[in-house]
Scaffold this active site. Structure first.
Site, short mmCIF file in Angstrom:
data_model
loop_
_atom_site.label_atom_id
_atom_site.label_comp_id
_atom_site.label_asym_id
_atom_site.label_seq_id
_atom_site.Cartn_x
_atom_site.Cartn_y
_atom_site.Cartn_z
N ARG A 190 0.72 -7.79 -25.93
CA ARG A 190 1.91 -8.41 -24.96
C ARG A 190 1.57 -8.32 -23.59
O ARG A 190 2.72 -7.73 -23.15
CB ARG A 190 3.16 -8.22 -25.62
CG ARG A 190 3.58 -8.70 -26.95
CD ARG A 190 3.49 -10.20 -27.22
NE ARG A 190 4.01 -10.61 -28.41
CZ ARG A 190 3.21 -10.80 -29.51
NH1 ARG A 190 1.96 -10.81 -29.44
NH2 ARG A 190 3.67 -11.36 -30.62
N SER A 218 10.77 -12.85 -29.79
CA SER A 218 11.00 -11.45 -29.76
C SER A 218 11.64 -10.90 -28.49
O SER A 218 11.01 -11.24 -27.52
CB SER A 218 9.99 -10.62 -30.37
OG SER A 218 9.34 -11.06 -31.28
N GLU A 220 10.01 -7.45 -24.15
CA GLU A 220 8.97 -8.30 -24.14
C GLU A 220 9.24 -9.26 -23.09
O GLU A 220 8.48 -9.88 -22.43
CB GLU A 220 8.68 -8.92 -25.32
CG GLU A 220 7.43 -9.77 -25.54
CD GLU A 220 7.57 -10.74 -26.56
OE1 GLU A 220 7.11 -10.27 -27.83
OE2 GLU A 220 7.79 -11.96 -26.39
P1 FAD Z 1 7.84 -18.80 -19.03
O1 FAD Z 1 8.96 -18.28 -19.82
O2 FAD Z 1 8.05 -20.07 -18.14
O3 FAD Z 1 7.25 -17.71 -18.21
C1 FAD Z 1 7.00 -16.48 -18.66
C2 FAD Z 1 6.51 -15.42 -17.56
O4 FAD Z 1 5.07 -15.87 -17.09
C3 FAD Z 1 7.24 -15.55 -16.19
O5 FAD Z 1 7.24 -14.13 -15.77
C4 FAD Z 1 6.72 -16.46 -15.44
O6 FAD Z 1 6.75 -16.17 -14.06
C5 FAD Z 1 5.17 -16.24 -15.87
N1 FAD Z 1 4.28 -17.56 -15.70
C6 FAD Z 1 4.63 -18.65 -16.44
N2 FAD Z 1 3.87 -19.56 -16.02
C7 FAD Z 1 2.75 -19.10 -15.20
C8 FAD Z 1 1.73 -19.44 -14.40
N3 FAD Z 1 1.07 -20.64 -14.36
N4 FAD Z 1 1.14 -18.58 -13.36
C9 FAD Z 1 1.63 -17.32 -13.39
N5 FAD Z 1 2.78 -16.75 -14.06
C10 FAD Z 1 3.31 -17.64 -14.95
N6 FAD Z 1 5.33 -15.11 -27.96
C11 FAD Z 1 4.15 -14.62 -28.64
O7 FAD Z 1 3.54 -13.94 -27.91
N7 FAD Z 1 4.30 -14.82 -30.14
C12 FAD Z 1 5.19 -15.48 -30.64
O8 FAD Z 1 5.02 -15.64 -31.92
C13 FAD Z 1 6.25 -16.26 -29.99
N8 FAD Z 1 7.15 -17.00 -30.48
C14 FAD Z 1 8.07 -17.48 -30.03
C15 FAD Z 1 9.32 -18.02 -30.63
C16 FAD Z 1 10.29 -18.54 -29.80
C17 FAD Z 1 11.44 -19.34 -30.76
C18 FAD Z 1 10.23 -18.27 -28.42
C19 FAD Z 1 11.64 -19.14 -27.89
C20 FAD Z 1 9.33 -17.63 -27.69
C21 FAD Z 1 8.21 -17.21 -28.46
N9 FAD Z 1 7.29 -16.39 -27.78
C22 FAD Z 1 6.28 -15.86 -28.63
C23 FAD Z 1 7.33 -16.09 -26.30
C24 FAD Z 1 6.98 -17.28 -25.66
O9 FAD Z 1 6.92 -18.55 -26.18
C25 FAD Z 1 5.43 -16.94 -24.87
O10 FAD Z 1 5.55 -15.73 -24.15
C26 FAD Z 1 5.09 -18.11 -24.05
O11 FAD Z 1 3.72 -17.87 -23.62
C27 FAD Z 1 5.93 -18.41 -22.72
O12 FAD Z 1 5.44 -19.67 -22.12
P2 FAD Z 1 6.39 -20.31 -20.87
O13 FAD Z 1 5.36 -21.33 -20.50
O14 FAD Z 1 7.60 -20.68 -21.79
O15 FAD Z 1 6.65 -19.05 -20.00
N1 EPU Z 2 11.96 -6.91 -40.63
C1 EPU Z 2 13.15 -6.33 -40.85
N2 EPU Z 2 14.32 -6.94 -40.96
C2 EPU Z 2 14.42 -8.19 -40.77
C3 EPU Z 2 13.14 -8.92 -40.41
C4 EPU Z 2 12.00 -8.17 -40.25
O1 EPU Z 2 13.22 -5.08 -41.29
O2 EPU Z 2 15.42 -9.08 -40.82
C5 EPU Z 2 10.79 -5.99 -40.57
C6 EPU Z 2 10.09 -6.15 -41.72
O3 EPU Z 2 9.52 -4.69 -42.11
C7 EPU Z 2 9.01 -6.91 -41.38
C8 EPU Z 2 8.82 -6.58 -39.99
O4 EPU Z 2 10.19 -6.26 -39.53
O5 EPU Z 2 7.94 -6.85 -42.42
C9 EPU Z 2 7.78 -7.63 -39.15
O6 EPU Z 2 8.80 -8.92 -39.13
P1 EPU Z 2 7.96 -10.28 -38.76
O7 EPU Z 2 6.76 -10.63 -39.89
O8 EPU Z 2 8.99 -11.21 -38.68
O9 EPU Z 2 7.45 -10.06 -37.12
P2 EPU Z 2 7.72 -9.22 -35.95
O10 EPU Z 2 7.05 -7.79 -35.81
O11 EPU Z 2 9.21 -9.12 -35.98
C10 EPU Z 2 6.00 -10.20 -34.47
C11 EPU Z 2 5.96 -10.81 -33.30
C12 EPU Z 2 6.33 -12.21 -33.17
C13 EPU Z 2 5.22 -12.84 -33.95
C14 EPU Z 2 5.28 -12.39 -35.46
C15 EPU Z 2 4.26 -13.07 -36.11
C16 EPU Z 2 6.22 -8.82 -31.66
C17 EPU Z 2 7.44 -8.35 -30.54
N3 EPU Z 2 6.85 -9.92 -32.08
O12 EPU Z 2 7.39 -9.99 -34.96
O13 EPU Z 2 6.11 -12.64 -31.90
O14 EPU Z 2 5.46 -14.18 -34.25
O15 EPU Z 2 5.16 -10.83 -35.45
O16 EPU Z 2 3.01 -12.51 -36.02
O17 EPU Z 2 5.25 -8.41 -31.53
C18 EPU Z 2 7.29 -13.00 -30.01
O18 EPU Z 2 6.55 -12.36 -29.31
O19 EPU Z 2 8.23 -13.66 -29.15
C19 EPU Z 2 7.30 -13.26 -31.12
C20 EPU Z 2 8.21 -14.15 -31.86
#
Ligand code: FAD
Ligand code: EPU
Length: 340
Positions: free
Chosen positions: A165, A240, A336
């Site tokens: 991240r 997250s 994050e």
């Molecule tokens: P924004 O929120 O618009 O911007 C994020 C940051 O990047 C800001 O600081 C912004 O200034 C900067 N930025 C954006 N675009 C540019 C650009 N073109 N040039 C320079 N800087 C820029 N993330 C994960 O890694 N894994 C996941 O599984 C995951 N699951 C998610 C699930 C949900 C339901 C949600 C809501 C979010 C999740 N995220 C996850 C976080 C998010 O989706 C990612 O970080 C995504 O890449 C953000 O994209 P955005 O365009 O919305 O960025």
């Molecule tokens: N867990 C609990 N309670 C809960 C849910 C989860 O204790 O209610 C514990 C369990 O031990 C479980 C562990 O948390 O095994 C991991 O949970 P999960 O698989 O849901 O993933 P996460 O670690 O919470 C990360 C990323 C997600 C990504 C998923 C799948 C980060 C900060 N988050 O979540 O990314 O989608 O793994 O790979 O690394 C994001 O970055 O926004 C994001 C959603």
């Protein structure tokens, strides 16, 4: 031709659904737009915030400056062999439809990253990851413009300094560099299928899939995510809120004696990653609500906006959660989400 608007409501431009105003707002729709914008006094004089899909930001106040909304589109193949295809993708392309485009063409490498919201430009920003894959694995280079002087720069994968991240764009280049395109190489055959993440294997079995394909993996990931993570269209969130923390093996062993059920995954020599969701749940926060700010009932690592929470209220709840984890486990959670 750019159009700078004044006093724009950002509620629909961030997935937390926070009501905050931008003093000035501009959408970039063509590659020349940024150049045109850079000539304006407004650009030179005001603080700037780049927004893609707004799915990883928390707006804690009105933004008294210029919001630059990225809407640059285009996917261009730049190199192709029997084995691989290289694509240069404009940074305003939306991530999930891009993944679907790849899956439909049977181009492998991003299928585990299905259904992540946001834009291509933000993908390298925090090196998006899920289900055992990080986007850095397919990135060749990132191109963009330095906001201060307008100079174009190309970053190789190693220049990007990717980590969990993390990248150079989230550190020293934050808000200083506009990412305009990302170049990625995907496989056309002999795909490296990643099904190691437990939930994927179980879901493929449930789907009666006997031979994994990138299409099946994508479908499984979409299925898991739809069950687990709240849809921002229904309830405001940014995924997250915190990163999963890493601690020393010694710290982990000592916690294990008090909390035998604490999960942990070795990441490098003597360092263990602990799921923040587990720590937060043990502190009793799962499903809790303070006004309209809440901790999600199924995934406590996700902080949610039930309706009209302000960014400050979301942040205040997040800091309480962080304080509990610090006190109970002596572990510091790092956000994050980008707090503005
Ligand atoms: P924004 O929120 O618009 O911007 C994020 C940051 O990047 C800001 O600081 C912004 O200034 C900067 N930025 C954006 N675009 C540019 C650009 N073109 N040039 C320079 N800087 C820029 N993330 C994960 O890694 N894994 C996941 O599984 C995951 N699951 C998610 C699930 C949900 C339901 C949600 C809501 C979010 C999740 N995220 C996850 C976080 C998010 O989706 C990612 O970080 C995504 O890449 C953000 O994209 P955005 O365009 O919305 O960025
Ligand atoms: N867990 C609990 N309670 C809960 C849910 C989860 O204790 O209610 C514990 C369990 O031990 C479980 C562990 O948390 O095994 C991991 O949970 P999960 O698989 O849901 O993933 P996460 O670690 O919470 C990360 C990323 C997600 C990504 C998923 C799948 C980060 C900060 N988050 O979540 O990314 O989608 O793994 O790979 O690394 C994001 O970055 O926004 C994001 C959603």
């Amino acid at each position: 031709m750019i159009r700078i608007q004044e006093n724009v409501q950002l509620k629909t431009f961030n997935t937390f659904g926070i009501r905050a105003n931008a003093r000035h707002f501009v959408s970039l729709n063509a590659s020349d737009d940024l150049f045109e914008l850079q000539q304006t006094d407004l650009f030179k004089n005001e603080p700037r915030l780049i927004l893609g899909g707004g799915s990883n930001v928390l707006l804690t106040h009105d933004f008294n400056g210029l919001v630059i909304h990225n809407n640059l589109k285009g996917i261009k193949p730049t190199h192709e062999t029997d084995e691989t295809i290289t694509l240069k993708v404009a940074s305003g392309e939306v991530w999930h439809p891009f993944v679907m485009h790849c899956v439909q063409h049977n181009w492998g490498g991003v299928e585990n990253l299905s259904l992540i919201p946001g834009t291509m430009g933000a993908a390298p920003m925090q090196n998006i990851g899920a289900y055992g894959v990080e986007v850095q694995e397919v990135i060749d280079q990132v191109e963009g413009i330095e906001l201060l002087n307008g100079s174009a720069r190309v970053f190789s994968k190693s220049d990007c300094r990717f980590g969990y991240r993390e990248s150079i764009f989230k550190q020293e280049l934050k808000e200083k560099f506009f990412i305009s395109s990302v170049t990625l190489t995907l496989t056309k055959k002999n795909h490296l299928l990643r099904t190691g993440y437990g939930a994927i294997q179980d879901t493929l079995r449930e789907m009666d899939v006997t031979e994994s394909t990138i299409q099946a993996i994508s479908e499984a990931v979409i299925h898991i995510r739809s069950k687990k993570l709240p849809d921002p269209a229904v309830i405001g969130n940014a995924g997250s809120f915190f990163k999963n923390p890493t601690i020393t093996q010694q710290h982990y062993t000592s916690l294990k004696s008090t909390w035998p059920g604490i999960p942990g995954y070795p990441v490098e020599n003597q360092i263990v990653k602990v799921p923040a969701a587990w720590l937060i749940e043990q502190c009793g926060w799962k499903g809790k609500r303070v006004g309209d700010a809440g901790v999600h009932q199924h995934q406590p690592l996700v902080i949610v906006n039930h309706d009209r929470a302000t960014g400050e209220e979301i942040l205040s709840l997040a800091m309480k959660v962080r304080g509990s984890v610090q006190e109970k486990f002596d572990i510091t959670l790092t956000p994050e989400v980008n707090i503005i």
